[in-house]
Design a protein around this motif. Sequence first.
Motif, PDB file in Angstrom:
ATOM      1  N   ILE A 116     -85.747  36.149  55.240  1.00 26.65           N
ATOM      2  CA  ILE A 116     -85.530  35.328  54.051  1.00 26.65           C
ATOM      3  C   ILE A 116     -84.097  35.523  53.578  1.00 26.65           C
ATOM      4  N   PHE A 119     -79.745  29.463  52.243  1.00 23.86           N
ATOM      5  CA  PHE A 119     -79.369  28.418  53.197  1.00 23.86           C
ATOM      6  C   PHE A 119     -77.889  28.534  53.568  1.00 23.86           C
ATOM      7  N   ARG A 127     -77.480  33.504  60.901  1.00 21.16           N
ATOM      8  CA  ARG A 127     -78.346  32.737  60.010  1.00 21.16           C
ATOM      9  C   ARG A 127     -78.887  31.490  60.705  1.00 21.16           C
ATOM     10  N   ILE A 130     -82.476  31.147  62.007  1.00 18.56           N
ATOM     11  CA  ILE A 130     -83.604  31.008  61.078  1.00 18.56           C
ATOM     12  C   ILE A 130     -83.925  29.537  60.909  1.00 18.56           C
ATOM     13  N   LYS A 131     -85.166  29.183  61.242  1.00 20.73           N
ATOM     14  CA  LYS A 131     -85.663  27.826  61.064  1.00 20.73           C
ATOM     15  C   LYS A 131     -86.599  27.856  59.856  1.00 20.73           C
ATOM     16  N   ASP A 132     -86.167  27.206  58.776  1.00 19.39           N
ATOM     17  CA  ASP A 132     -86.881  27.264  57.504  1.00 19.39           C
ATOM     18  C   ASP A 132     -88.346  26.859  57.649  1.00 19.39           C
ATOM     19  N   GLY A 133     -89.227  27.764  57.224  1.00 22.43           N
ATOM     20  CA  GLY A 133     -90.663  27.511  57.283  1.00 22.43           C
ATOM     21  C   GLY A 133     -91.282  27.789  58.635  1.00 22.43           C
ATOM     22  N   VAL A 137     -87.377  31.871  55.834  1.00 21.99           N
ATOM     23  CA  VAL A 137     -87.241  30.997  54.665  1.00 21.99           C
ATOM     24  C   VAL A 137     -85.771  30.945  54.282  1.00 21.99           C
ATOM     25  N   LEU A 138     -85.266  29.726  54.096  1.00 24.63           N
ATOM     26  CA  LEU A 138     -83.901  29.514  53.638  1.00 24.63           C
ATOM     27  C   LEU A 138     -83.956  29.014  52.197  1.00 24.63           C
ATOM     28  N   LEU A 139     -83.388  29.792  51.301  1.00 24.22           N
ATOM     29  CA  LEU A 139     -83.420  29.492  49.875  1.00 24.22           C
ATOM     30  C   LEU A 139     -82.270  28.573  49.494  1.00 24.22           C
ATOM     31  N   LYS A 140     -82.527  27.651  48.568  1.00 16.97           N
ATOM     32  CA  LYS A 140     -81.452  26.789  48.068  1.00 16.97           C
ATOM     33  C   LYS A 140     -80.682  27.492  46.948  1.00 16.97           C
ATOM     34  N   VAL A 148     -90.870  32.842  46.311  1.00 17.14           N
ATOM     35  CA  VAL A 148     -91.148  33.176  47.710  1.00 17.14           C
ATOM     36  C   VAL A 148     -91.841  34.538  47.791  1.00 17.14           C
TER      37      VAL A 148
END
Length: 193
Positions: A116, A119, A127, A130-133, A137-140, A148
């Motif tokens: 986690i 983004f 980074r 990392i594939k979000d989901g 998790v990539l946070l905005k 999260v």
Amino acid sequence: KVLPKLPESSLDKDSFLFIGTLYMQKGVYELLDNYKKAYLVNSNILPLNIVGGGPEYKRINDWIVQNSLSNKIFLHGPVFDLNEKATFFFRAYACISPIQAGLSVLESLGYGVPFITMFDALTGGERFNIKDGFNGVLLKKTEDLKNVLLDVCFNKEKYLTMGKNALEYYNNNRTPSHMTKGLIDAINFVSDK
């Protein structure tokens, strides 16, 4: 070095993990602040293991004590023994470094633990694994981290699946032999010019 074998069962997973040198640029205080906010919503939140040493160690320890979270946040100092380090990863539902996504990204994925981060995290390129989901998790924005953390506690199966995806992604794309082949291909490409 050969990584220790992943456990057959996820029954021993019981925590969050932050691992690495403790300095402000990694966003450890953003993690602590969001953890505290999540704790105020759900006092049964998973504990947070912080593994690492560095310039912020004492200040982080003081923050934990001042915020009465010594029973939920555990500061372990640096760990260099591979088996001891593996134990922290095996126990983690997620590895978190809010602002910086460096070498611990691939290490986490290699242990089957979703990562986690932001983004737009500071990164040397790690980074982008990392594939979000899917495997993390990539946070905005850092404030999203609180939700999260709570989501992990209420939807553990979702993060176990992300962990399986993380390990599969690592094994298929990012093992040392993959990295070596990429380097050799790059050298051959340049030398053929």
